[in-house]
Design an enzyme around this catalytic site. Structure first.
Site, mmCIF file in Angstrom:
data_model
loop_
_atom_site.group_PDB
_atom_site.id
_atom_site.type_symbol
_atom_site.label_atom_id
_atom_site.label_comp_id
_atom_site.label_asym_id
_atom_site.label_seq_id
_atom_site.Cartn_x
_atom_site.Cartn_y
_atom_site.Cartn_z
ATOM 1 N N SER A 8 -6.965 2.932 -15.271
ATOM 2 C CA SER A 8 -6.356 1.613 -15.078
ATOM 3 C C SER A 8 -4.906 1.618 -15.547
ATOM 4 C CB SER A 8 -7.139 0.560 -15.856
ATOM 5 O OG SER A 8 -6.318 -0.574 -16.042
ATOM 6 N N HIS A 33 -6.718 2.668 -10.457
ATOM 7 C CA HIS A 33 -7.166 1.280 -10.616
ATOM 8 C C HIS A 33 -5.956 0.405 -10.958
ATOM 9 C CE1 HIS A 33 -10.288 -1.760 -11.474
ATOM 10 N NE2 HIS A 33 -9.510 -2.148 -12.471
ATOM 11 N N ASP A 35 -4.614 -3.346 -11.671
ATOM 12 C CA ASP A 35 -5.051 -4.673 -12.098
ATOM 13 C C ASP A 35 -3.982 -5.727 -11.796
ATOM 14 O OD1 ASP A 35 -7.650 -4.231 -13.419
ATOM 15 O OD2 ASP A 35 -6.488 -2.956 -14.766
ATOM 16 N N HIS A 66 -7.763 -4.284 -8.190
ATOM 17 C CA HIS A 66 -8.653 -5.264 -8.823
ATOM 18 C C HIS A 66 -7.897 -6.588 -8.906
ATOM 19 C CE1 HIS A 66 -11.044 -6.371 -12.750
ATOM 20 N NE2 HIS A 66 -11.299 -7.191 -11.759
ATOM 21 N N MET A 68 -7.463 -10.027 -10.012
ATOM 22 C CA MET A 68 -7.872 -11.079 -10.955
ATOM 23 C C MET A 68 -6.987 -12.287 -10.668
ATOM 24 S SD MET A 68 -8.512 -8.635 -14.198
ATOM 25 C CE MET A 68 -7.538 -7.346 -13.442
ATOM 26 N N MET A 137 -17.972 -6.163 -14.660
ATOM 27 C CA MET A 137 -17.024 -6.226 -15.772
ATOM 28 C C MET A 137 -17.784 -6.055 -17.094
ATOM 29 S SD MET A 137 -13.970 -6.579 -14.575
ATOM 30 C CE MET A 137 -13.192 -6.661 -16.193
ATOM 31 N N GLY A 142 -8.683 -9.790 -18.219
ATOM 32 C CA GLY A 142 -7.413 -10.382 -18.641
ATOM 33 C C GLY A 142 -6.592 -9.475 -19.538
ATOM 34 N N PHE A 143 -7.263 -8.592 -20.246
ATOM 35 C CA PHE A 143 -6.555 -7.738 -21.202
ATOM 36 C C PHE A 143 -7.186 -6.353 -21.249
ATOM 37 C CE2 PHE A 143 -6.781 -12.129 -22.610
ATOM 38 C CZ PHE A 143 -5.431 -12.462 -22.704
ATOM 39 N N GLY A 144 -6.335 -5.357 -21.506
ATOM 40 C CA GLY A 144 -6.847 -4.006 -21.746
ATOM 41 C C GLY A 144 -7.217 -3.877 -23.220
ATOM 42 N N GLY A 145 -7.845 -2.779 -23.558
ATOM 43 C CA GLY A 145 -8.114 -2.462 -24.962
ATOM 44 C C GLY A 145 -9.179 -3.303 -25.642
ATOM 45 N N ASP A 177 -15.890 -1.649 -15.553
ATOM 46 C CA ASP A 177 -14.502 -1.822 -15.983
ATOM 47 C C ASP A 177 -14.438 -2.612 -17.284
ATOM 48 O OD1 ASP A 177 -11.766 -2.197 -16.172
ATOM 49 O OD2 ASP A 177 -11.610 -3.502 -14.408
ATOM 50 N N GLY A 178 -13.842 -1.979 -18.297
ATOM 51 C CA GLY A 178 -13.579 -2.661 -19.558
ATOM 52 C C GLY A 178 -14.200 -1.981 -20.761
ATOM 53 N N GLY A 179 -13.341 -1.475 -21.634
ATOM 54 C CA GLY A 179 -13.818 -0.900 -22.893
ATOM 55 C C GLY A 179 -14.576 0.406 -22.759
ATOM 56 N N GLY A 199 -8.765 2.417 -19.084
ATOM 57 C CA GLY A 199 -7.344 2.155 -19.301
ATOM 58 C C GLY A 199 -6.874 2.838 -20.565
ATOM 59 N N SER A 200 -7.122 2.184 -21.701
ATOM 60 C CA SER A 200 -6.631 2.747 -22.958
ATOM 61 C C SER A 200 -7.193 4.144 -23.238
ATOM 62 C CB SER A 200 -6.919 1.799 -24.123
ATOM 63 O OG SER A 200 -8.075 1.046 -23.884
HETATM 64 C C1 DX5 Z 1 -9.257 -5.947 -17.721
HETATM 65 C C2 DX5 Z 1 -8.906 -4.968 -16.629
HETATM 66 C C3 DX5 Z 1 -9.291 -3.568 -16.937
HETATM 67 C C4 DX5 Z 1 -8.608 -2.999 -18.160
HETATM 68 C C5 DX5 Z 1 -9.323 -1.796 -18.632
HETATM 69 O O1 DX5 Z 1 -8.968 -7.218 -17.318
HETATM 70 O O2 DX5 Z 1 -9.546 -5.325 -15.433
HETATM 71 O O3 DX5 Z 1 -9.098 -2.736 -15.804
HETATM 72 O O4 DX5 Z 1 -7.275 -2.684 -17.926
HETATM 73 O O5 DX5 Z 1 -8.715 -1.361 -19.803
HETATM 74 P P1 DX5 Z 1 -9.546 -0.746 -21.000
HETATM 75 O O6 DX5 Z 1 -10.195 0.501 -20.470
HETATM 76 O O7 DX5 Z 1 -8.521 -0.483 -22.025
HETATM 77 O O8 DX5 Z 1 -10.570 -1.766 -21.408
HETATM 78 ZN ZN ZN Z 2 -9.629 -3.816 -13.785
#
Ligand code: DX5
Ligand code: ZN
Length: 223
Positions: A8, A33, A35, A66, A68, A137, A142-145, A177-179, A199-200
């Site tokens: 991501s 990916h 976002d 993706h 959002m 999800m 809304g946020f990474g990490g 997707d996520g964490g 992502g992270s």
């Molecule tokens: C969250 C995004 C994800 C996010 C994943 O809203 O859709 O794609 O960037 O990042 P990590 O892997 O850090 O949770």
């Molecule tokens: Zn995403």
């Protein structure tokens, strides 16, 4: 179905996005990916169509967008022109989900549908045949990490089970997707996910090592 890694870009260095894409693609990521956030469906604003367009020349890997965004169907044509291959929209953001999914497919792109953590899998009952991918999800978007929500595993399992009953398990991919990181990815794979967004876990530290680490995990899991 072989497992695909989808780094991501939200966690990438925005000052050198092109090189970041090249680096993860070279290391073996099959999807990129992307976002897109509108500050309405989710609190944040990330980037939009011109950024996708300017990244297109850097790779021929699949651009997994993706959305959002509220009523993402409004941007389907622009997404196609910018070079998106797969457009994933949120069930919660589409008033006419069936129409939006058809719009995406009619433009020659693959269509995906995403569900937030609190949205039941049963809300997808009538669109399983209309999609190429279902995104579960595992954080609130809304946020990474953020931290992986454990009950996502049960939802992935439910999607997988339903696809098997309908005989669609070889046609419709399941994305998570996520964490997701190298420590919990096995849980997602066990449940039936075959597109792993990270992502992270990819963009913190050495990108190439991180991508290769994920790919090793995928291989080990198959054994
Ligand atoms: C969250 C995004 C994800 C996010 C994943 O809203 O859709 O794609 O960037 O990042 P990590 O892997 O850090 O949770
Ligand atoms: Zn995403």
């Amino acid at each position: 179905m072989e497992t695909i890694l989808a780094p991501s870009l939200l966690a990438a260095d925005f000052g050198r996005l092109g090189q970041e894409v090249e680096e993860v693609a070279k290391a073996g990521a099959e999807y990129i990916h992307i976002d897109v956030m509108d500050g309405m469906f989710v609190p944040s604003i990330s980037f939009g169509i011109p950024v996708i367009q300017s990244l297109r020349p850097f790779t021929d890997k699949v651009f997994d967008v993706h959305m959002m965004v509220e009523e993402p169907g409004r941007y389907a044509g622009a997404m196609k022109e910018a070079g998106a291959d797969l457009v994933c929209v949120h069930q919660e953001a589409c008033r006419h989900l069936d129409r939006t999914l058809h719009q995406i497919r009619d433009l020659g792109m693959k269509a995906g549908v995403a569900i937030n953590p609190a949205t039941p899998v049963t809300t997808l009952e009538w669109v399983f045949e209309q999609v190429d991918l279902i995104l579960v999800m595992s954080v609130n978007p809304g946020f990474g990490g953020q931290k992986w929500i454990p009950y996502a595993k049960e939802k992935i399992r439910q999607v997988h089970e339903r696809l098997c009953v309908l005989g669609l398990e070889e046609q419709v991919r399941i994305e998570v997707d996520g964490g997701v990181n190298q420590d919990n990815v096995t849980e997602a794979l066990e449940a039936g996910a075959n597109v792993i967004v990270a992502g992270s876990a990819v963009f913190a530290g050495n990108r190439t090592d991180n991508v290769k680490g994920f790919l090793r995990k995928f291989k080990e899991y198959k054994r």
